[in-house]
Motif scaffolding. Structure first.
Motif, short mmCIF file in Angstrom:
data_model
loop_
_atom_site.label_atom_id
_atom_site.label_comp_id
_atom_site.label_asym_id
_atom_site.label_seq_id
_atom_site.Cartn_x
_atom_site.Cartn_y
_atom_site.Cartn_z
N PHE A 1 0.89 -1.28 0.22
CA PHE A 1 -0.08 0.08 0.08
C PHE A 1 0.75 1.25 -0.01
CE2 PHE A 1 -2.42 3.32 1.79
CZ PHE A 1 -4.00 3.16 1.30
N LEU A 2 1.86 1.19 0.79
CA LEU A 2 2.80 2.31 0.72
C LEU A 2 3.62 2.67 -0.31
CD1 LEU A 2 4.72 1.62 4.51
CD2 LEU A 2 2.73 3.41 3.78
N LEU A 3 3.75 1.65 -1.00
CA LEU A 3 4.55 1.73 -2.41
C LEU A 3 3.62 2.01 -3.67
CD1 LEU A 3 7.02 -1.14 -2.28
CD2 LEU A 3 7.51 1.24 -2.16
N THR A 4 2.30 1.67 -3.57
CA THR A 4 1.42 1.79 -4.66
C THR A 4 0.42 2.67 -4.54
OG1 THR A 4 0.06 -0.26 -4.08
CG2 THR A 4 2.11 -0.30 -5.46
N ALA A 5 -0.09 2.88 -3.29
CA ALA A 5 -1.40 3.70 -3.11
C ALA A 5 -1.24 5.07 -2.43
CB ALA A 5 -2.17 2.98 -2.31
N GLY A 6 -0.42 4.97 -1.07
CA GLY A 6 -0.20 6.08 -0.57
C GLY A 6 0.64 5.99 0.93
N ARG A 7 1.12 7.10 1.53
CA ARG A 7 1.65 6.75 2.70
C ARG A 7 0.83 7.36 4.03
NH1 ARG A 7 6.61 10.90 2.01
NH2 ARG A 7 6.55 9.98 -0.33
N GLY A 8 -0.31 7.46 3.74
CA GLY A 8 -1.25 7.97 4.64
C GLY A 8 -2.56 8.82 4.11
N GLY A 9 -3.40 8.91 4.96
CA GLY A 9 -4.45 9.95 4.50
C GLY A 9 -5.87 9.11 4.57
N ALA A 10 -6.39 9.07 3.60
CA ALA A 10 -8.06 8.36 3.33
C ALA A 10 -7.98 6.99 3.89
CB ALA A 10 -8.40 8.59 2.16
N GLY A 11 -8.80 6.66 4.86
CA GLY A 11 -8.83 5.28 5.24
C GLY A 11 -9.84 5.28 6.58
N PRO A 12 -10.01 4.22 6.96
CA PRO A 12 -11.20 3.87 8.03
C PRO A 12 -11.06 4.73 9.10
CG PRO A 12 -9.85 1.83 7.41
CD PRO A 12 -9.16 3.02 6.85
N ALA A 13 -12.33 5.36 9.67
CA ALA A 13 -12.49 6.14 10.55
C ALA A 13 -11.78 7.54 10.31
CB ALA A 13 -11.69 5.51 12.01
N TYR A 14 -10.85 8.11 11.05
CA TYR A 14 -10.34 9.37 10.58
C TYR A 14 -9.14 9.32 9.97
CZ TYR A 14 -13.61 11.42 14.16
OH TYR A 14 -14.51 11.75 15.12
N GLY A 15 -8.87 8.16 9.17
CA GLY A 15 -7.94 7.99 8.11
C GLY A 15 -6.70 7.39 8.73
N LEU A 16 -5.77 6.84 7.81
CA LEU A 16 -4.70 6.45 7.91
C LEU A 16 -3.50 7.40 8.65
CD1 LEU A 16 -3.83 3.89 5.03
CD2 LEU A 16 -4.76 3.29 7.32
N PHE A 17 -2.97 7.10 9.66
CA PHE A 17 -1.89 7.95 10.29
C PHE A 17 -0.61 8.06 9.02
CE2 PHE A 17 -2.50 6.71 14.62
CZ PHE A 17 -3.61 7.35 14.88
N PRO A 18 -0.42 9.51 8.40
CA PRO A 18 0.69 9.53 7.42
C PRO A 18 2.06 9.50 8.11
CG PRO A 18 -0.16 11.67 8.32
CD PRO A 18 -0.90 10.76 9.04
N LEU A 19 2.91 8.85 7.14
CA LEU A 19 4.55 8.84 7.38
C LEU A 19 5.01 9.99 6.98
CD1 LEU A 19 5.33 5.10 6.14
CD2 LEU A 19 6.12 6.46 8.28
N ARG A 20 5.77 10.60 7.92
CA ARG A 20 6.63 11.99 7.70
C ARG A 20 8.10 11.56 7.99
NH1 ARG A 20 2.00 15.22 8.57
NH2 ARG A 20 0.47 14.71 6.93
N ARG A 21 8.85 12.00 7.27
CA ARG A 21 10.27 12.07 7.60
C ARG A 21 10.65 13.58 8.13
NH1 ARG A 21 15.34 12.95 5.23
NH2 ARG A 21 16.75 10.97 5.34
N VAL A 22 11.19 13.38 9.45
CA VAL A 22 11.44 14.50 10.25
C VAL A 22 13.10 14.55 10.68
CG1 VAL A 22 10.88 16.10 12.12
CG2 VAL A 22 9.21 14.78 10.92
#
Length: 221
Positions: free
Chosen positions: A61-82
């Motif tokens: 999913f991370l490689l082909t769809a997205g690293r976070g956002g739209a998803g169950p309930a309030y959405g998928l926690f996004p991955l961030r590089r900090v």
């Protein structure tokens, strides 16, 4: 194992454009928008920092769809590089201990840490209101130490929250690797595997698609 999520972004785009989809629980938070996928190099860097390869369905999913956002309930926690380190962000994302994701989550069946606690004190156990108050304070301190012990969530990657401090997580390490679990500690429910209608534990792909399939079919104009 590679899982095909190529249909997910266009389905989300149709939902984002449909005014009726705003009625879906949590849609106001994520707007049916996914953040960009990870590159192969970014995923390799992330997994190197975690010292563990992520379960196959989620890494696809991370490689082909997205690293976070739209998803169950309030959405998928996004991955961030900090500051050179990858981490998940969101309400409850900090429950994931990045330093112990490579250590096993020991459970395969539902469990409630509160079951190990003694009974709550009541007025029959003490001889004064002051003693009862002190006993209740001591019990609450014990309750929080036992129920919210970080050791219970070793090997769990928290991915979303449902409100009221209820969260759902992916087992990254241990015998239940790849399964989605609920952390209902906030309402006294403990931890439990999420299951399909036939009782089979849900992996990431089925968990995500159950949510996507539950969303209304966009109106065709």
């Amino acid at each position: 194992m590679t899982v095909d999520f190529s249909d997910v972004p266009p389905r989300l785009a149709r939902l984002a454009a449909d005014p009726t989809a705003g009625e879906v629980f949590g849609a106001g938070e994520h707007g049916f928008v996914l953040e960009p996928p990870l590159t192969g190099a970014e995923l390799a860097e992330l997994e190197g920092q975690l010292r563990r390869e992520l379960p196959a369905e989620y890494r696809s999913f991370l490689l082909t769809a997205g690293r976070g956002g739209a998803g169950p309930a309030y959405g998928l926690f996004p991955l961030r590089r900090v500051d050179g380190r990858w981490r998940w962000e969101g309400d409850g994302a900090d429950l994931t201990d990045l330093d112990t994701l490579d250590q096993p989550f020991a459970h395969t069946e539902a469990f409630n840490p509160a079951d190990a606690l003694p009974p709550r004190p009541d007025e029959d156990d003490v001889d004064s209101p002051e003693a009862l108050e002190a006993a209740e304070d001591a019990y609450q301190e014990l309750y929080e130490a036992v129920v919210y012990d970080d050791a219970h969530s070793v090997g769990l990657l928290y991915l979303c929250h449902l409100g009221c401090a209820l969260r759902e997580a992916l087992v990254v390490s241990g015998p239940a690797r790849g399964q989605m679990w609920a952390d209902d500690s906030a309402d006294g429910g403990g931890f439990r595997p999420l299951r399909d209608d036939d009782g089979v534990p849900l992996g990431f792909a089925r968990w995500y698609r159950r949510w996507l399939d539950s969303c209304p079919t966009p109106v065709t104009r």
